[in-house]
Structure formats: C-alpha cells, structure tokens
Scaffold this motif. Structure first.
Motif: not given
Length: 789
Positions: A169, A171, A187-188, A222-223, A240, A242, A244, A257, A259
């Motif tokens: 992941s 971030g 983001c998750y 993911r989205y 964002e 985080d 995103l 949107q 990830d």
C-alpha cells in the motif's frame, strides 16, 4: 512555598523512573562528576543496564567496560534495534574502533548488540559487521512529514501490528514520533497507522497535474472502475491528506477517486521521445498490427484525449495507441557504436550485406528512428531498426571513471567502501554492462555497472596538477609537499596511482589521483580570451583575445602564471590561467567581418563597414589580423576580439524545418501538393536527397537537398496569429479571424500546430504555413515597455 533540595528532587525522579535489564541509558547532561567516577566511560557514552543492584544503583555495560552508576545520574535513551538503518554522527572525527574502509556518509544496518555494549553494523560489500560505539552512531532520518512511502511488499510481521494493512500500500507520512517511528496516512484507514521506518520504502510522490492510469496488475481498483478501463488516462486535480487521489478524466462528468496503490504515473511525453510498448501491456488500445514488444519508435503526435501517434521505421503510417500503453526508451545518439542483437535472425530492414558480427557507429538518425550506421570500409550507410540494435559499452579498458553524483548514498556493489570522489580505472569489460575496476586505494578489483559511473579526464604523463581544494591530507600524507604545491605527472600505474614531480620536492611523489586536480596550462601558440570576471589591464578588457607566449617560472618552479601577447600592447600580460579561456584559433584563409556590436574598431574602419567581408591574409605573433578585401588595396588591420567568422550556408540536417527556395522554379521530383509557402520537417536524408514531412501529406515528399532552405521552427510557447492575406486555412477557420491571437500548445513531428486561441476551450489545428509569429506585445507587456527574448 516549599523549596525541594536537589538531592530530594533526584530521588523523586528516580522513584518515578523504573529501570530494567537491557534498558539503554546515558549520563545526564548535569552530571559532571559521578559518585563512582567515570570508570573509563565519558559524558556522552551510551550503554545498557547489565544488572540492578538496588533501587539506587545500576551496573551498566559501556564499550569501555562495566560501570557502577547511580540511577539519579542516568536517563533512558531510545535503543538501536536490529535492522535499523544508522550512520556515524557528523561531529565524530575518528570512530573508537576505526573506519574499516567505510566513508563518512555510509549508511549501514544494525546487526546485533554484543554483551559488552558494542554495536555490530553491516555495510554493503563488507564481509562482516563493523564494530561501533553506540554513542557515535545515530539513526538515519530517512523520512519527513509529507513523504510518499510504500509498505514493503515482503512485510509479513510488523513491530506494532499489521491491523488491516495490505503490504504494498502507498501512503503519506503523517507524523514522526521521537523514537523515529512513523504515523502513516492510508486512504482506506480512518486513523494513521504506526510503523517503523524499516517497514516502508520511498516511492516517487504523486503531484497535482500528474497524468495517471490504473496499473495493469490491478484487476479491480479499490474504489471500482466506474466505467473506466486500463486505457483511461486522467489528470490528478486534488490529493487528500491520506493520499487519496482525485482524478479528472476527459469526457467524464464527475471526478474519479483512486487509491494511489492502484495507480501509476504516466511519463510526460513530448514529440521526439523514443518509446516502446510497456512489458505489462497485454495489448495496446488499438491492437498490435505489425508492432512487437521489442519495437522502438519515436513520438510524432500527441492528442488531448491521451492518444498518441508513434513512428516506426518499418511502417509507412503512424502507430496509434494510448499514452498508457507506452513507456520511454533510452534514445540512441549519433556516435554510439551498435550491432544487431544476437537474438535477431532477420533484421526489420534487412542485412544489407552485413552480418551479425558487423559493428558500426551511428552516423545519422532519421525522424522515424532509423539508425544510419557507418561501417568501416563501406561507402553507403547501413540502415538498422532501433529495436534490432544493441549499444556497445561506452567504456573501454583504460578509461578513468568515478561514481556518478546522482547515484546517492546507496550505489550498487562496493562503492560505499570506496568513496564518491575516488577515481578508478576500467580493468576489464564484463557481460551485461558490468565493468571490473582497479583503484590504487584498495587491493584487488571490484565490479560495478556502467550506469553507476561516468568518465573523467584521464591523468597522463606531462599534465600539470595541484592538490584538490579543501583536501585535509592526501591518502599517503604530505611528505614535504604543501597544499599550494604544483607539479607535473611523471608516471601513471595501471590502477591509477600517479608519480608526480613536485616543484621543490626531491624525487617523485606518490599520490592518489582523487587528491589531485588537473591544472589547465595553455601551450605556447594557443589562442586565449580574458574571461568576463577578469580585471581590466591597460587597454585590455574582458573578451580581449591574444596568443600565449610562455609560462612564468620562479627559482626553476612554475609560479602558475601565463604570459600572453595581446595586439595593441607592447608589454605582455602576465596572470593566472584561471582568468583565461581557450578559443578556436584564427587561420589564414578564413573569411571574417566586424561584429555588429563594435562601433569603432581599434585600428579604424579603413574605408570599410559592418557589411564588409574579408579574408585573413596573415596573422601577427600578438594575434593581430591582416585582412584582404576586394575593395581595399592595402591590408586592413583588425583586433581578433572584434571579428566574427563568416559561416557558409549550413547543410540541412534531420529535424530542421525547411521550405523550398524561392529560386527553385520546379523541384527535381515535381511539386505535388507542396508550394513555395509550404513548411515541413526534414525526415530522412541520403545521397544528396531529402525526404520532408509536411503535415498535409500522408507520404514523405522527396527533393534534392539544395532545393530547400532552413526556416525558423515553431515551438511550444510561441505567440502566433493568422497569416495576413490567407484566403482559407488548411483545416478551416473555425471560430477564428485575422484578429485572433494565440499560443502554440503542441507541435507534431511533421510540423502540425495545435494552438490555444484566446477565449476558446478547444485547440485549433493548423498548418505552419497558415500562421506567423505575433511580434506585437500584449497590453500588459506594452505597459511594461515590452520584453526581450
């Protein structure tokens, strides 16, 4: 008000802090004389608790041995654990246990802590751990708040727990705690995740404006897809905290949107880039046609919707695909030596009487990427497709090299133990781009990849050298030399070690080339110019040109000065070579004229003017030129700093913008759709003929090289307007008029222009013959007095 005595306060603090065996401790800053003495330790020593005698006494193991201390004299420190990255503190001049071949900026990994409090640190290329005092080592601060990082894909167990974390992941570092652990925004997750620096790794950051697409390895983002595909290309419009990503995709009403772990950045392509289909792409957007994974082409056009046109040398038409299908390839350059890949049995463009053993140098590169290779003993050039060619190593045995400055602190193989400024010599060339190097600073040879190193000027016998600025001590000591000493190289060994005859030092001085720098010494007869930062001297100013007449000596030692004769001065100029720069010499027979910025030549006009062109008939020893012109009976004397060489008409090269000369009534191969106003780009050349690409022709237009002339190319950022008198633009007026003014946003390889006119959302596509440069300043620029480009 109660006053608490210092001893009582210490006992109070001691009752709060509870020590356990293996706790790391150091002396408090306020402790100047421990009750039991220093016992071999020091104020900055760090150790760990070996045993607890009672509530007030501890046995601490330091590198110097065990010591008995009071609990009130020490405080806990954050321990260095196995696997953490560390380096030597900046204020440590000499480590307790020596260097062991490591450089100051080397980064190592904690292997273990011995029972006696000594750290074992591993470095790349080292066969065993390096012993270090923990007081001399600090944890490397690899990350900062805001850094983009990826959880290591191989992570299976985390120090602070995995929770619902997915390895791999991506971030953003949210916060850094005092113990160097990180709070990572994903983001998750609703809250930041606590991790150690060793559990993550740096990744290139996403930024607003980047073009992105979904990775081919991601089956379901993911989205969700939301109607998009792997070929969809969007631009990041917001990020964002985080990580995103908020993405704008053409022809989509709402933003999308994503990830960041699901996305990959698309290279910032431009016309002329060398590209190939990505290895991860199963099929390009519009299919393969006759293109393969090994094919290499050149970008010819870029569209607003993310599509591009790529020229391949074996295709007559452009290959259409998505920018998400393509990645940049290393460009070939003129002069590189190439041969056909061993795996190729039949090249795309044929063998042309060559074989798999043929090696040649690239002489010219066509606009579609065709390599025109010069083979020794052949008159004609051998045409090779770039996807079939393999570069030969740019390095040869005997080249002098050093580590590239851009490699950073973790190069491949064993450079950490060598040092970034060290100079080595190529000893042998291995397969797959690896080289074996030899250096005078270490025994034996070592391997490195050719992408990690760069060539440096070789040290050879006869060169003047001096010590590198800022050197504290040469590798083998000064030995009667001084920091300002100069000398001449008298011998060079195969591993780069040099022997220098230093002025004033008996015998030959042994040295490491990394401790020296070559001093530029101009030879007698060289033409030189005073640099812009040189001081004025008599009638001389920066830019004055003269001829070297000798070098200065004092007591049989060169004093670093150069003697130069400048025309118009009886006395020679004496100064340092750092104030001079070399210029190309003037020779008899060259055609010259007075530079436009010269108002009054030093020796007068002699009935000539700026348009007068003459031929150099003779040159004096001080550089004074004697010029013969058809209009003058006597020689015209000119200062060389006041003239410029007259360059004959340059030959048209691949990539030049051209038009048919006005003097050509009918081209050799007829006009076709081309006319005198048409502007194109030279695409291919050979045997005196030129193939030109015009934006309105599907095929290349053939002509003789002498039938066209160069014109000024249009570039991105040019301000343009419609050419006056134009009846109809090639692709229509659209909403534009003669009064329209715009800016060139894109230029295809065939000259087609994409122009952004004011108050228009859509780009206007035009023929370069339909527009001209707009030289009138905008109202803002006019109010500021215009501008100069």
């Amino acid at each position: 008000m109660h006053i608490i005595a210092r001893s009582s306060l210490m006992r109070l603090l001691n009752s709060i802090t509870r020590y356990e065996v293996a706790d790391w401790v150091k002396f408090r800053r306020t402790v100047t004389s421990p009750d039991f003495g220093w016992q071999g330790a020091g104020p900055k020593s760090i150790g760990f608790v070996q045993s607890i005698v009672d509530n007030d006494h501890l046995i601490v193991s330091f590198c110097s041995g065990e010591a008995r201390v009071l609990t009130s004299e020490v405080i806990k420190v954050i321990p260095l654990n196995r696997g953490q990255h560390v380096q030597l503190k900046a204020d440590i001049l000499e480590p307790r246990f020596g260097w062991r071949g490591q450089s100051r900026d080397s980064i190592g990994t904690v292997l273990c802590v011995d029972d006696d409090g000594i750290l074992r640190v591993g470095f790349p290329g080292a066969s065993r751990g390096w012993r270090a005092d923990p007081a001399e080592i600090e944890r490397v601060e690899e990350y900062k708040v805001g850094n983009w990082v990826r959880i290591r894909p191989s992570l299976t167990v985390a120090v602070h727990g995995m929770e619902s974390i997915t390895p791999g992941s991506v971030g953003v570092v949210y916060s850094i705690r005092p113990d160097s652990s990180l709070l990572l925004g994903l983001c998750y997750l609703s809250n930041p995740w606590l991790c150690e620096p060793e559990e993550v790794e740096h990744v290139d950051p996403f930024k607003i404006g980047h073009q992105v697409c979904v990775k081919r390895s991601i089956a379901e983002p993911r989205y969700g897809w939301g109607g998009e595909t792997h070929h969809s290309v969007g631009k990041i419009i917001d990020i964002e905290s985080d990580g995103l990503l908020i993405i704008d995709i053409p022809n989509r009403s709402a933003s999308w949107q994503a990830d960041p772990s699901d996305m990959e950045k698309i290279d910032d392509f431009k016309v002329g880039d060398w590209v190939r289909v990505k290895a991860t792409v199963p099929s390009p957007k519009y299919g393969w046609e006759d293109v393969t994974r090994s094919s290499i082409g050149v970008v010819h056009s870029l569209e607003e919707d993310g599509d591009m046109g790529v020229a391949f040398c074996f295709r007559s038409k452009l290959f259409l695909c998505s920018v998400a299908d393509i990645e940049k390839a290393q460009p070939f350059e003129v002069g590189e030596k190439v041969h056909v890949l061993p795996s190729i049995s039949e090249p795309r463009l044929g063998w042309s009487n060559e074989t798999a053993a043929t090696i040649g140098a690239i002489s010219r590169i066509d606009m579609d990427g065709t390599l025109n290779v010069k083979v020794s003993g052949r008159n004609s050039l051998w045409k090779v497709a770039p996807g079939d060619a393999e570069r030969l190593s740019a390095f040869e045995v005997g080249d002098w090299v050093r580590l590239k400055p851009s490699i950073g602190s973790r190069p491949t193989y064993d450079w950490n133990s060598v040092g970034k400024i060290s100079i080595a010599v190529v000893h042998s060339i291995q397969d797959s781009g690896y080289l074996e190097l030899a250096g005078c600073f270490r025994k034996g040879k070592w391997l490195t990849h050719n992408t990690d190193i760069e060539k440096v000027q070789s040290f050879r016998i006869g060169l003047h050298v001096r010590f590198r600025a800022g050197i504290s001590e040469p590798r083998w000591g000064w030995r009667d030399a001084k920091p300002d000493s100069r000398g001449i190289i008298a011998g060079v060994h195969a591993d780069g070690e040099v022997r220098v005859a230093i002025f004033g030092v008996p015998g030959l001085w042994r040295g490491d080339p990394a401790d020296l720098e070559i001093e530029q010494v101009f030879e007698v007869g060289d033409w030189v110019r005073l640099k812009n930062d040189a001081d004025d001297w008599k009638s001389l100013k920066p830019g004055s040109i003269g001829v070297v007449h000798g070098i200065g000596y004092e007591d049989d030692a060169w004093d670093g000065t150069i003697h130069v004769a400048f025309c118009g001065e009886q006395e020679r100029w004496i100064g340092f070579s750092s104030q001079l720069e070399g210029v190309s010499r003037f020779v008899v027979g060259q055609r010259v004229r007075i530079r436009g910025c010269i108002r009054q030549p030093r020796f007068g006009w002699s009935n000539h003017n700026h348009s007068s062109i003459g031929t150099i008939s003779s040159i004096d020893a001080d550089g004074k030129l004697r010029i013969h012109t058809p209009a003058g009976a006597r020689a015209w004397l000119i200062d060389p700093a006041e003239v410029e060489k007259v360059v004959e008409e340059e030959e048209v090269c691949i990539g030049d913008w051209v038009k048919v000369k006005d003097s050509v009534v009918t081209p050799t191969y007829q006009w076709g759709d081309v006319n005198h106003n048409s502007i194109g780009v030279a695409h291919r050349a050979g045997d005196g003929e030129l193939w030109v690409s015009f934006c309105f022709c599907e095929r290349l237009w053939l002509c003789k090289g002498w039938e066209v002339e160069k014109v000024r190319p249009f570039r991105q950022g040019d301000r343009v307007r419609i050419r006056p008198g134009l009846v109809a633009p090639r692709w229509g007026w659209g909403m534009e008029t003669y009064a329209s003014k715009g800016e060139v946003i894109g230029v295809d390889a065939n000259g087609k222009l994409r122009i952004k006119f004011r108050w228009r959302d859509r780009l206007w596509v035009g023929d370069p013959a339909d527009v001209i440069l707009d030289d009138t300043p905008s109202p803002t620029e006019a109010s500021n007095g215009g501008f100069c480009s």
